[in-house]
Design a protein around this motif. Structure first.
Motif, PDB file in Angstrom:
ATOM      1  N   HIS A   1      52.238  47.432 101.267  1.00 50.25           N
ATOM      2  CA  HIS A   1      51.611  48.039 100.252  1.00 50.25           C
ATOM      3  C   HIS A   1      50.437  48.877 100.333  1.00 50.25           C
ATOM      4  CE1 HIS A   1      54.197  46.265  97.359  1.00 50.25           C
ATOM      5  NE2 HIS A   1      54.039  44.895  97.714  1.00 50.25           N
ATOM      6  N   THR A   2      50.246  49.145 101.683  1.00 47.95           N
ATOM      7  CA  THR A   2      49.088  50.054 102.174  1.00 47.95           C
ATOM      8  C   THR A   2      49.809  51.212 102.971  1.00 47.95           C
ATOM      9  OG1 THR A   2      48.585  49.099 104.212  1.00 47.95           O
ATOM     10  CG2 THR A   2      47.518  47.896 102.452  1.00 47.95           C
ATOM     11  N   LYS A   3      48.953  52.313 102.843  1.00 45.94           N
ATOM     12  CA  LYS A   3      49.627  53.652 103.512  1.00 45.94           C
ATOM     13  C   LYS A   3      49.369  53.353 105.116  1.00 45.94           C
ATOM     14  CE  LYS A   3      49.174  57.300 100.204  1.00 45.94           C
ATOM     15  NZ  LYS A   3      47.998  57.280  99.528  1.00 45.94           N
ATOM     16  N   PRO A   4      50.295  53.807 105.822  1.00 45.21           N
ATOM     17  CA  PRO A   4      50.083  53.830 107.323  1.00 45.21           C
ATOM     18  C   PRO A   4      49.099  54.751 107.619  1.00 45.21           C
ATOM     19  CG  PRO A   4      52.673  54.477 106.743  1.00 45.21           C
ATOM     20  CD  PRO A   4      51.624  54.304 105.668  1.00 45.21           C
TER      21      PRO A   4
ATOM     22  N   LEU B   1      57.622  39.080  96.695  1.00 45.04           N
ATOM     23  CA  LEU B   1      57.394  39.518  97.826  1.00 45.04           C
ATOM     24  C   LEU B   1      58.281  40.839  97.806  1.00 45.04           C
ATOM     25  CD1 LEU B   1      57.605  36.545 100.272  1.00 45.04           C
ATOM     26  CD2 LEU B   1      55.479  37.916 100.065  1.00 45.04           C
ATOM     27  N   THR B   2      57.701  41.935  98.674  1.00 45.91           N
ATOM     28  CA  THR B   2      58.747  43.249  98.782  1.00 45.91           C
ATOM     29  C   THR B   2      60.096  42.493  99.216  1.00 45.91           C
ATOM     30  OG1 THR B   2      56.941  44.637  99.568  1.00 45.91           O
ATOM     31  CG2 THR B   2      59.290  44.677 100.576  1.00 45.91           C
ATOM     32  N   PRO B   3      61.019  43.357  98.548  1.00 46.98           N
ATOM     33  CA  PRO B   3      62.401  42.810  98.730  1.00 46.98           C
ATOM     34  C   PRO B   3      63.161  42.656 100.075  1.00 46.98           C
ATOM     35  CG  PRO B   3      62.294  44.359  96.874  1.00 46.98           C
ATOM     36  CD  PRO B   3      61.079  44.319  97.516  1.00 46.98           C
ATOM     37  N   SER B   4      62.536  43.608 101.136  1.00 50.08           N
ATOM     38  CA  SER B   4      62.960  43.790 102.344  1.00 50.08           C
ATOM     39  C   SER B   4      62.272  42.429 103.025  1.00 50.08           C
ATOM     40  CB  SER B   4      62.894  44.788 103.097  1.00 50.08           C
ATOM     41  OG  SER B   4      61.376  45.236 102.920  1.00 50.08           O
TER      42      SER B   4
ATOM     43  N   ARG C   1      58.032  50.317 105.804  1.00 49.34           N
ATOM     44  CA  ARG C   1      56.843  50.732 106.512  1.00 49.34           C
ATOM     45  C   ARG C   1      56.918  50.167 107.703  1.00 49.34           C
ATOM     46  NH1 ARG C   1      52.172  49.696 107.994  1.00 49.34           N
ATOM     47  NH2 ARG C   1      50.236  50.322 106.974  1.00 49.34           N
ATOM     48  N   ALA C   2      56.939  50.976 108.816  1.00 53.89           N
ATOM     49  CA  ALA C   2      56.975  50.464 110.070  1.00 53.89           C
ATOM     50  C   ALA C   2      55.399  49.579 110.297  1.00 53.89           C
ATOM     51  CB  ALA C   2      56.873  51.346 111.241  1.00 53.89           C
TER      52      ALA C   2
END
Ligand code: ADP
Ligand code: MG
Length: 321
Positions: free
Chosen positions: A65-68, A8-11, A103-104
């Motif tokens: 992993h997707t662009k806002p 998973l993404t570290p955050s 990424r919000a």
């Protein structure tokens, strides 16, 4: 097993760690890798087993992993839940983790019993909706939300949703979704009704059923008292006083019964409030908040309302009927 192993993404890993999660639960261990690959899931595990994070983590990970995109009224993720309380609770988990992400991501709860206007506004720009079926359809009918871009659908506490008679509304919602999407269905039990919905909804799902381990409830003592109906009220009061119970959840079979039992307790000097579907949303939220914080001694609830609601180390649960 550690949360690090999922890739998973570290955050996200940091967020769950700061929430006090050390190792994934059984349902999380099995579901998260499948969900991350985009597969359909039927997940069955008892209440309290951590089903929420089983879908919240992979969903937030995917969105990282997707662009806002530009703000619109087209959510990408739809989580259907049976009650308003659960909508608020589940959106809370999304928010708590999303707060830590670079990424919000905006997640909102959609439920009835409150004014629709603020929700109409809030939908704009929300990527994740956690909704009860009726109000979601209201929003859709008034063009406040457009469901054709939903990529991931989750049914949480699916068995309860079917018991509550949401089947028609759910089917209406399914018809508004694009064909191409990921579906995840989580439930505490696997009923016959559920098998029906599973067949229409899921395509070649990974079925994950977590067996209850023997001795898994060693922290819980069960007791039964056999009494006639007219002695139940006095016995309840006696038990609460005798055992000096400070936080008690009492289940009744109907809202009317919940009102009566809570009223009788209050008359006898024991602080109690009822919570059920006929109560206003503000009254329900206030009662639940007071009970969770320990301000309120007794909460009298219908089973349907309390399903999925998570209260830490609740000391006493009484099934009145
Ligand atoms: P379910 O939906 O299966 O009833 P929840 O998702 O509501 O269960 O989780 C029950 C409780 O367990 C919540 O308080 C949640 O924060 C906590 N929890 C979930 N996963 C973990 C974990 N891996 N480690 C520690 N606590 C967890
Ligand atoms: Mg749950």
């Amino acid at each position: 097993m550690s949360f690090l192993e999922f890739n998973l993404t570290p955050s996200i890993v940091e967020a769950v760690t700061s929430m006090g999660y050390k190792t994934p639960t059984a349902i999380q261990t099995e579901s998260i890798p499948v969900a991350m690959k985009g597969g359909d899931i039927l997940g069955i595990a008892k209440t309290g087993s951590g089903k929420t994070a089983s879908f919240v983590l992979p969903i937030l990970n995917k969105l990282q992993h997707t662009k806002p995109v530009e703000k619109n009224r087209q959510p990408k993720v739809l989580v259907l839940v049976p009650t308003r309380e659960l909508a608020i609770q589940v959106v809370g988990v999304f928010k708590e983790i999303a707060y830590e992400l670079p990424r919000a991501v905006r997640a909102i709860a959609i439920y009835g019993g409150v004014s629709i206007n603020p929700q109409m506004k809030a939908v704009y720009g929300a990527e994740i909706l956690v909704a009860t079926p009726g109000r979601l359809l209201d929003l859709q009918k008034s063009n406040a939300v457009e469901l054709s871009k939903v990529k991931i659908l989750v049914l949480d506490e699916a068995d309860k949703m079917l018991n509550l008679g949401f089947q028609k509304e759910m089917e209406q919602i399914f018809r508004l979704l694009p064909k191409e999407r990921q579906n995840m269905l989580f439930s505490a039990t696997l009923s016959d009704q559920l098998t029906g919905i599973k067949n229409v909804l899921l395509s070649d799902p990974v079925v994950i059923e977590i067996e209850e381990k023997e001795g898994g409830i060693s922290l819980i003592n069960l007791m039964g008292y056999f009494v006639s109906d007219d002695r139940k009220g006095p016995l309840l009061r006696h038990l609460i006083r005798e055992k000096n119970m400070q936080q008690v959840l009492v289940f009744t079979s109907s809202g009317l019964k919940a009102d009566k039992v809570a009223g009788k307790l209050s008359k006898n000097g024991i602080q109690a409030l009822p919570i059920h579907g006929k109560k206003s949303q503000s009254a329900r939220m206030e009662a639940l908040r007071k009970f969770k914080s320990g301000e309120l001694q007794v909460l009298v609830a219908t089973d349907l309302i309390s399903r999925g609601i998570d209260i830490n180390e609740l000391p006493y649960v009484i099934n009145y009927e």
